[in-house]
Design a protein around this motif. Structure first.
Motif, PDB file in Angstrom:
ATOM      1  N   TRP A  42      -3.525  -8.922   1.154  1.00 27.52           N
ATOM      2  CA  TRP A  42      -3.801 -11.034   0.702  1.00 27.52           C
ATOM      3  C   TRP A  42      -2.810 -11.469   0.360  1.00 27.52           C
ATOM      4  CZ3 TRP A  42      -8.365 -13.514   1.998  1.00 27.52           C
ATOM      5  CH2 TRP A  42      -8.364 -14.674   1.972  1.00 27.52           C
ATOM      6  N   TRP A  43      -1.586 -11.037   0.359  1.00 29.92           N
ATOM      7  CA  TRP A  43      -0.561 -11.506  -0.679  1.00 29.92           C
ATOM      8  C   TRP A  43       0.559 -11.208   1.010  1.00 29.92           C
ATOM      9  CZ3 TRP A  43       3.766  -8.764   0.482  1.00 29.92           C
ATOM     10  CH2 TRP A  43       5.082  -8.981   0.341  1.00 29.92           C
ATOM     11  N   TYR A  44       0.499  -9.747   2.053  1.00 32.45           N
ATOM     12  CA  TYR A  44       1.339  -9.453   3.516  1.00 32.45           C
ATOM     13  C   TYR A  44       0.668 -10.973   4.032  1.00 32.45           C
ATOM     14  CZ  TYR A  44       3.897  -7.560   6.857  1.00 32.45           C
ATOM     15  OH  TYR A  44       4.373  -6.823   7.392  1.00 32.45           O
ATOM     16  N   SER A  45      -0.952 -11.228   3.752  1.00 34.09           N
ATOM     17  CA  SER A  45      -1.224 -11.993   5.007  1.00 34.09           C
ATOM     18  C   SER A  45      -1.036 -12.991   4.975  1.00 34.09           C
ATOM     19  CB  SER A  45      -2.315 -11.316   5.251  1.00 34.09           C
ATOM     20  OG  SER A  45      -3.688 -10.904   4.731  1.00 34.09           O
ATOM     21  N   SER A  46      -0.740 -13.783   3.243  1.00 32.83           N
ATOM     22  CA  SER A  46      -0.481 -15.163   3.272  1.00 32.83           C
ATOM     23  C   SER A  46       0.129 -16.037   4.119  1.00 32.83           C
ATOM     24  CB  SER A  46      -0.248 -14.731   2.360  1.00 32.83           C
ATOM     25  OG  SER A  46       1.077 -14.881   1.427  1.00 32.83           O
ATOM     26  N   ARG A  47       1.151 -15.694   4.611  1.00 36.32           N
ATOM     27  CA  ARG A  47       2.020 -16.226   5.712  1.00 36.32           C
ATOM     28  C   ARG A  47       2.124 -15.888   7.039  1.00 36.32           C
ATOM     29  NH1 ARG A  47       7.298 -14.953   6.525  1.00 36.32           N
ATOM     30  NH2 ARG A  47       8.152 -13.215   5.056  1.00 36.32           N
ATOM     31  N   PRO A  48       1.993 -16.349   8.268  1.00 36.50           N
ATOM     32  CA  PRO A  48       2.332 -15.925   9.219  1.00 36.50           C
ATOM     33  C   PRO A  48       3.184 -14.134   9.863  1.00 36.50           C
ATOM     34  CG  PRO A  48       1.693 -18.523   9.669  1.00 36.50           C
ATOM     35  CD  PRO A  48       2.536 -17.577   8.186  1.00 36.50           C
ATOM     36  N   ARG A  49       2.360 -13.879   9.440  1.00 39.16           N
ATOM     37  CA  ARG A  49       2.995 -12.432  10.536  1.00 39.16           C
ATOM     38  C   ARG A  49       3.038 -12.229  12.030  1.00 39.16           C
ATOM     39  NH1 ARG A  49       6.078 -10.913   6.250  1.00 39.16           N
ATOM     40  NH2 ARG A  49       5.079 -11.261   4.333  1.00 39.16           N
ATOM     41  N   PRO A  50       4.164 -10.980  12.569  1.00 39.72           N
ATOM     42  CA  PRO A  50       3.693 -11.093  13.597  1.00 39.72           C
ATOM     43  C   PRO A  50       2.726  -9.739  14.396  1.00 39.72           C
ATOM     44  CG  PRO A  50       5.494 -10.439  13.187  1.00 39.72           C
ATOM     45  CD  PRO A  50       4.999 -11.088  11.597  1.00 39.72           C
ATOM     46  N   GLY A  80      -0.945  -2.291  10.921  1.00 39.53           N
ATOM     47  CA  GLY A  80       0.177  -1.449  10.829  1.00 39.53           C
ATOM     48  C   GLY A  80       0.359  -0.874   9.226  1.00 39.53           C
ATOM     49  N   MET A  81       0.232  -2.572   8.467  1.00 35.69           N
ATOM     50  CA  MET A  81       0.195  -2.069   6.432  1.00 35.69           C
ATOM     51  C   MET A  81      -1.237  -1.349   6.587  1.00 35.69           C
ATOM     52  SD  MET A  81       2.642  -2.214   4.570  1.00 35.69           S
ATOM     53  CE  MET A  81       3.501  -3.705   4.978  1.00 35.69           C
ATOM     54  N   LEU A 106       6.239  -1.854  16.673  1.00 29.77           N
ATOM     55  CA  LEU A 106       5.669  -3.200  17.263  1.00 29.77           C
ATOM     56  C   LEU A 106       6.123  -4.240  16.410  1.00 29.77           C
ATOM     57  CD1 LEU A 106       5.039  -2.118  20.378  1.00 29.77           C
ATOM     58  CD2 LEU A 106       2.616  -2.553  19.510  1.00 29.77           C
ATOM     59  N   SER A 107       5.921  -4.597  15.852  1.00 26.98           N
ATOM     60  CA  SER A 107       5.484  -6.083  15.402  1.00 26.98           C
ATOM     61  C   SER A 107       6.475  -6.718  15.544  1.00 26.98           C
ATOM     62  CB  SER A 107       4.742  -5.777  13.898  1.00 26.98           C
ATOM     63  OG  SER A 107       5.637  -5.550  13.154  1.00 26.98           O
ATOM     64  N   ARG A 108       7.731  -6.277  15.381  1.00 32.19           N
ATOM     65  CA  ARG A 108       9.270  -6.502  15.072  1.00 32.19           C
ATOM     66  C   ARG A 108       9.391  -7.391  16.287  1.00 32.19           C
ATOM     67  NH1 ARG A 108      13.249  -1.632  14.471  1.00 32.19           N
ATOM     68  NH2 ARG A 108      12.589  -1.634  16.480  1.00 32.19           N
ATOM     69  N   ARG A 109       8.952  -7.294  17.130  1.00 30.02           N
ATOM     70  CA  ARG A 109       9.079  -8.153  18.630  1.00 30.02           C
ATOM     71  C   ARG A 109       7.165  -8.172  19.483  1.00 30.02           C
ATOM     72  NH1 ARG A 109      13.348  -3.736  22.337  1.00 30.02           N
ATOM     73  NH2 ARG A 109      14.659  -3.607  20.591  1.00 30.02           N
ATOM     74  N   SER A 110       6.427  -8.965  18.429  1.00 29.67           N
ATOM     75  CA  SER A 110       5.381  -9.103  18.923  1.00 29.67           C
ATOM     76  C   SER A 110       5.331 -10.550  18.565  1.00 29.67           C
ATOM     77  CB  SER A 110       4.028  -8.412  18.658  1.00 29.67           C
ATOM     78  OG  SER A 110       3.818  -7.351  18.708  1.00 29.67           O
TER      79      SER A 110
END
Length: 297
Positions: free
Chosen positions: A220-228, A234-235, A285-289
């Motif tokens: 919930w904390w990790y997704s509280s701001r937009p992520r790739p 993955g998390m 993979l998310s690093r370049r998404s």
């Protein structure tokens, strides 16, 4: 401290009904089923908050209701089929009607996960969304359901852990050594300390804490701001795989399977290894998404 498990798995007994054409029936509501209801309610409520925050652009609350329905079917059907295929296929081939007795337990997280992914793919295709935008949206909503499910396992007195070897743990009346002993006798022997040797790790509660509380707080904390794209999924996969792999060391493997190798490797650990690998791959993979930005309606 040692605790004697005395929770009745039946939440509500509706008595005996005599119905036309059907005959005598005895409907009961089991806590295990109630936990699933709580899981879906939590996912619906948390998801509504994320929808109103614009975290899945172009999707309204009614669309999200459809997604919850599809995912609920995916959880139940995938979880049941996964358990049958991964853990106990011979039993269900010989007793096919056991498939429908979900209230007795027998649900696989890994099967349920595949069911949810399929449901998300079906729904995403209909709404022309990238599958992983949908899965990233769903991922933080799943841990409360996992926590409720593990509480259901605890109430059922199933999937318990190994003996603690100390003066603490939970004595489960479903233990094969104790299961034929009347509760009154169990209570008397427990009070005298004679059952301390049967105290086990409440691995269901360990999993409820790790997979339910800790995973929810992190995601919930990790997704509280937009992520790739792929990052939240993955998390989720990485955390679940690690937590499940660790707890399996103190959890008794399914009796019909036992240890698969090395005298300690369980089916749960085998099925968790691909999740750990996928979690690491998706995070890479998310690093370049691209990053999906919230859009308020």
């Amino acid at each position: 401290m040692t605790v004697l498990h005395q929770i009745d798995p039946i939440a509500l007994d509706l008595g005996t009904w005599n119905l036309p054409l059907v005959g005598s029936v005895h409907p009961q509501i089991h806590w295990y089923g109630v936990m699933y209801l709580f899981a879906f309610i939590a996912a619906w409520w948390l998801g509504q908050r994320r929808i109103r925050a614009g975290r899945l652009p172009g999707v309204n609350t009614q669309d999200y209701g459809d997604l919850v329905f599809y995912c609920a079917l995916g959880v139940v059907l995938g979880g049941r089929l996964g358990y049958i295929l991964f853990y106990d296929l011979p039993t269900y081939l010989s007793q096919p009607l056991q498939v429908f007795k979900i209230w007795q337990g027998g649900m696989s997280f890994h099967g349920g996960l595949l069911g949810v992914v399929f449901a998300a793919w079906w729904w995403s295709r209909k709404h022309r969304l990238h599958l992983f935008d949908t899965v990233d949206f769903i991922a933080p909503l799943v841990p409360p359901g996992l926590g409720f499910g593990r509480l259901g396992n605890y109430i059922n007195g199933e999937l318990w852990g190994k003996p603690t070897g100390g003066n603490w743990g939970v004595v489960f009346p479903t233990d094969p050594v104790l299961q034929n002993m009347p509760m009154q006798q169990l209570q008397q022997q427990f009070a005298s300390g004679a059952l301390d040797q049967f105290a086990r790790h409440p691995s269901q509660l360990y999993q409820a804490g790790l997979e339910g509380v800790v995973m929810f707080a992190v995601l919930w904390w990790y997704s509280s701001r937009p992520r790739p794209r792929y990052a939240v999924s993955g998390m989720f996969a990485l955390l679940y795989g690690l937590f499940r792999f660790i707890v399996e060391f103190v959890r008794v493997p399914d009796a019909q399977i036992g240890y698969i190798a090395f005298g300690w490797l369980t089916m749960g650990q085998v099925l968790s290894l691909p999740l750990i690998a996928l979690g690491l791959f998706w995070l890479w993979l998310s690093r370049r998404s691209p990053t999906l930005q919230p859009v308020l309606s």
